[in-house]
Design a protein around this motif. Structure first.
Motif, PDB file in Angstrom:
ATOM      1  N   ILE A  30     -13.740   1.299 -15.368  1.00  0.00           N
ATOM      2  CA  ILE A  30     -12.310   1.052 -15.181  1.00  0.00           C
ATOM      3  C   ILE A  30     -11.699   2.123 -14.277  1.00  0.00           C
ATOM      4  CG2 ILE A  30     -10.083   1.020 -16.380  1.00  0.00           C
ATOM      5  CD1 ILE A  30     -11.553  -0.351 -18.710  1.00  0.00           C
ATOM      6  N   GLU A  31     -12.062   3.387 -14.484  1.00  0.00           N
ATOM      7  CA  GLU A  31     -11.550   4.451 -13.624  1.00  0.00           C
ATOM      8  C   GLU A  31     -12.008   4.254 -12.188  1.00  0.00           C
ATOM      9  OE1 GLU A  31     -12.704   8.179 -15.284  1.00  0.00           O
ATOM     10  OE2 GLU A  31     -11.215   8.080 -16.880  1.00  0.00           O
ATOM     11  N   GLY A  32     -13.240   3.832 -11.996  1.00  0.00           N
ATOM     12  CA  GLY A  32     -13.747   3.580 -10.651  1.00  0.00           C
ATOM     13  C   GLY A  32     -13.019   2.435  -9.979  1.00  0.00           C
ATOM     14  N   ARG A  33     -12.699   1.404 -10.753  1.00  0.00           N
ATOM     15  CA  ARG A  33     -11.965   0.264 -10.224  1.00  0.00           C
ATOM     16  C   ARG A  33     -10.571   0.695  -9.774  1.00  0.00           C
ATOM     17  NH1 ARG A  33     -12.460  -4.289 -14.410  1.00  0.00           N
ATOM     18  NH2 ARG A  33     -14.681  -4.161 -14.013  1.00  0.00           N
ATOM     19  N   ASP A  34      -9.922   1.553 -10.575  1.00  0.00           N
ATOM     20  CA  ASP A  34      -8.600   2.059 -10.210  1.00  0.00           C
ATOM     21  C   ASP A  34      -8.671   2.872  -8.921  1.00  0.00           C
ATOM     22  OD1 ASP A  34      -7.489   0.881 -12.431  1.00  0.00           O
ATOM     23  OD2 ASP A  34      -7.435   2.734 -13.615  1.00  0.00           O
ATOM     24  N   THR A  35      -9.676   3.730  -8.817  1.00  0.00           N
ATOM     25  CA  THR A  35      -9.820   4.567  -7.630  1.00  0.00           C
ATOM     26  C   THR A  35     -10.066   3.720  -6.388  1.00  0.00           C
ATOM     27  OG1 THR A  35     -10.734   6.320  -9.010  1.00  0.00           O
ATOM     28  CG2 THR A  35     -11.120   6.489  -6.656  1.00  0.00           C
ATOM     29  N   VAL A  36     -10.934   2.736  -6.508  1.00  0.00           N
ATOM     30  CA  VAL A  36     -11.228   1.856  -5.368  1.00  0.00           C
ATOM     31  C   VAL A  36      -9.976   1.086  -4.963  1.00  0.00           C
ATOM     32  CG1 VAL A  36     -12.518  -0.202  -4.674  1.00  0.00           C
ATOM     33  CG2 VAL A  36     -13.684   1.668  -5.825  1.00  0.00           C
ATOM     34  N   GLY A  37      -9.186   0.663  -5.932  1.00  0.00           N
ATOM     35  CA  GLY A  37      -7.939  -0.048  -5.627  1.00  0.00           C
ATOM     36  C   GLY A  37      -6.958   0.816  -4.871  1.00  0.00           C
ATOM     37  N   MET A  38      -6.817   2.073  -5.289  1.00  0.00           N
ATOM     38  CA  MET A  38      -5.899   2.981  -4.600  1.00  0.00           C
ATOM     39  C   MET A  38      -6.367   3.286  -3.179  1.00  0.00           C
ATOM     40  SD  MET A  38      -4.632   5.804  -7.264  1.00  0.00           S
ATOM     41  CE  MET A  38      -4.900   5.470  -8.989  1.00  0.00           C
ATOM     42  N   VAL A  39      -7.652   3.545  -3.016  1.00  0.00           N
ATOM     43  CA  VAL A  39      -8.191   3.836  -1.680  1.00  0.00           C
ATOM     44  C   VAL A  39      -8.075   2.602  -0.797  1.00  0.00           C
ATOM     45  CG1 VAL A  39     -10.309   4.399  -0.421  1.00  0.00           C
ATOM     46  CG2 VAL A  39      -9.709   5.668  -2.488  1.00  0.00           C
ATOM     47  N   GLY A  40      -8.380   1.429  -1.340  1.00  0.00           N
ATOM     48  CA  GLY A  40      -8.262   0.191  -0.572  1.00  0.00           C
ATOM     49  C   GLY A  40      -6.831  -0.078  -0.144  1.00  0.00           C
ATOM     50  N   GLY A  41      -5.876   0.205  -1.021  1.00  0.00           N
ATOM     51  CA  GLY A  41      -4.470   0.034  -0.676  1.00  0.00           C
ATOM     52  C   GLY A  41      -4.046   0.970   0.437  1.00  0.00           C
ATOM     53  N   ALA A  42      -4.495   2.208   0.370  1.00  0.00           N
ATOM     54  CA  ALA A  42      -4.147   3.180   1.413  1.00  0.00           C
ATOM     55  C   ALA A  42      -4.741   2.775   2.763  1.00  0.00           C
ATOM     56  CB  ALA A  42      -4.634   4.569   1.021  1.00  0.00           C
ATOM     57  N   VAL A  43      -5.977   2.314   2.757  1.00  0.00           N
ATOM     58  CA  VAL A  43      -6.619   1.866   3.997  1.00  0.00           C
ATOM     59  C   VAL A  43      -5.890   0.645   4.547  1.00  0.00           C
ATOM     60  CG1 VAL A  43      -8.739   0.861   4.942  1.00  0.00           C
ATOM     61  CG2 VAL A  43      -8.860   2.860   3.452  1.00  0.00           C
ATOM     62  N   GLY A  44      -5.489  -0.260   3.673  1.00  0.00           N
ATOM     63  CA  GLY A  44      -4.751  -1.443   4.109  1.00  0.00           C
ATOM     64  C   GLY A  44      -3.418  -1.096   4.752  1.00  0.00           C
ATOM     65  N   VAL A  45      -2.699  -0.148   4.151  1.00  0.00           N
ATOM     66  CA  VAL A  45      -1.406   0.280   4.708  1.00  0.00           C
ATOM     67  C   VAL A  45      -1.611   0.912   6.079  1.00  0.00           C
ATOM     68  CG1 VAL A  45       0.438   1.973   4.423  1.00  0.00           C
ATOM     69  CG2 VAL A  45      -0.223   0.511   2.508  1.00  0.00           C
ATOM     70  N   LEU A  46      -2.637   1.743   6.207  1.00  0.00           N
ATOM     71  CA  LEU A  46      -2.911   2.366   7.508  1.00  0.00           C
ATOM     72  C   LEU A  46      -3.288   1.330   8.561  1.00  0.00           C
ATOM     73  CD1 LEU A  46      -4.879   5.551   6.440  1.00  0.00           C
ATOM     74  CD2 LEU A  46      -2.553   5.433   7.319  1.00  0.00           C
ATOM     75  N   ALA A  47      -4.050   0.316   8.179  1.00  0.00           N
ATOM     76  CA  ALA A  47      -4.445  -0.728   9.126  1.00  0.00           C
ATOM     77  C   ALA A  47      -3.237  -1.539   9.586  1.00  0.00           C
ATOM     78  CB  ALA A  47      -5.486  -1.647   8.487  1.00  0.00           C
ATOM     79  N   VAL A  48      -2.355  -1.891   8.664  1.00  0.00           N
ATOM     80  CA  VAL A  48      -1.163  -2.657   9.025  1.00  0.00           C
ATOM     81  C   VAL A  48      -0.250  -1.825   9.927  1.00  0.00           C
ATOM     82  CG1 VAL A  48       0.949  -3.661   8.074  1.00  0.00           C
ATOM     83  CG2 VAL A  48      -1.246  -4.186   7.032  1.00  0.00           C
ATOM     84  N   THR A  49      -0.124  -0.544   9.627  1.00  0.00           N
ATOM     85  CA  THR A  49       0.699   0.338  10.459  1.00  0.00           C
ATOM     86  C   THR A  49       0.127   0.428  11.876  1.00  0.00           C
ATOM     87  OG1 THR A  49       1.296   1.614   8.507  1.00  0.00           O
ATOM     88  CG2 THR A  49       1.652   2.659  10.634  1.00  0.00           C
ATOM     89  N   ALA A  50      -1.191   0.591  11.988  1.00  0.00           N
ATOM     90  CA  ALA A  50      -1.821   0.674  13.304  1.00  0.00           C
ATOM     91  C   ALA A  50      -1.627  -0.626  14.084  1.00  0.00           C
ATOM     92  CB  ALA A  50      -3.301   0.994  13.151  1.00  0.00           C
ATOM     93  N   LEU A  51      -1.783  -1.763  13.417  1.00  0.00           N
ATOM     94  CA  LEU A  51      -1.580  -3.044  14.107  1.00  0.00           C
ATOM     95  C   LEU A  51      -0.135  -3.222  14.541  1.00  0.00           C
ATOM     96  CD1 LEU A  51      -3.776  -5.390  11.903  1.00  0.00           C
ATOM     97  CD2 LEU A  51      -4.239  -4.611  14.227  1.00  0.00           C
ATOM     98  N   ASN A  52       0.809  -2.731  13.740  1.00  0.00           N
ATOM     99  CA  ASN A  52       2.222  -2.800  14.092  1.00  0.00           C
ATOM    100  C   ASN A  52       2.509  -1.962  15.338  1.00  0.00           C
ATOM    101  OD1 ASN A  52       4.922  -3.307  14.034  1.00  0.00           O
ATOM    102  ND2 ASN A  52       5.354  -2.109  12.208  1.00  0.00           N
ATOM    103  N   VAL A  53       1.937  -0.762  15.405  1.00  0.00           N
ATOM    104  CA  VAL A  53       2.141   0.108  16.565  1.00  0.00           C
ATOM    105  C   VAL A  53       1.548  -0.535  17.816  1.00  0.00           C
ATOM    106  CG1 VAL A  53       1.455   2.318  17.585  1.00  0.00           C
ATOM    107  CG2 VAL A  53       2.294   2.237  15.239  1.00  0.00           C
TER     108      VAL A  53
END
Length: 64
Positions: A30-53
């Motif tokens: 469960i802790e690993g799933r939470d960590t992967v979710g947070m890292v995946g969310g951060a990567v997703g936000v960075l990807a959307v920001t880069a595509l927006n720029v």
């Protein structure tokens, strides 16, 4: 030969596993799933920001 079974322990925290088939205890999964979710969310936000720029730079070059 011995009829004793080897103790199965979690590979992450070392907690004794009883009837688990996975090498990790439920808490570590469960802790690993939470960590992967947070890292995946951060990567997703960075990807959307880069595509927006990139889209803004491309639209600015089209105007000129």
């Amino acid at each position: 030969m011995s009829n004793e079974k080897k103790e199965r322990r979690c590979k992450s925290c070392g907690k004794l596993l009883l009837d688990e088939k996975l090498p990790f205890c439920r808490r570590c999964v469960i802790e690993g799933r939470d960590t992967v979710g947070m890292v995946g969310g951060a990567v997703g936000v960075l990807a959307v920001t880069a595509l927006n720029v990139v889209a803004r730079v491309k639209s600015d070059s089209d105007r000129k």
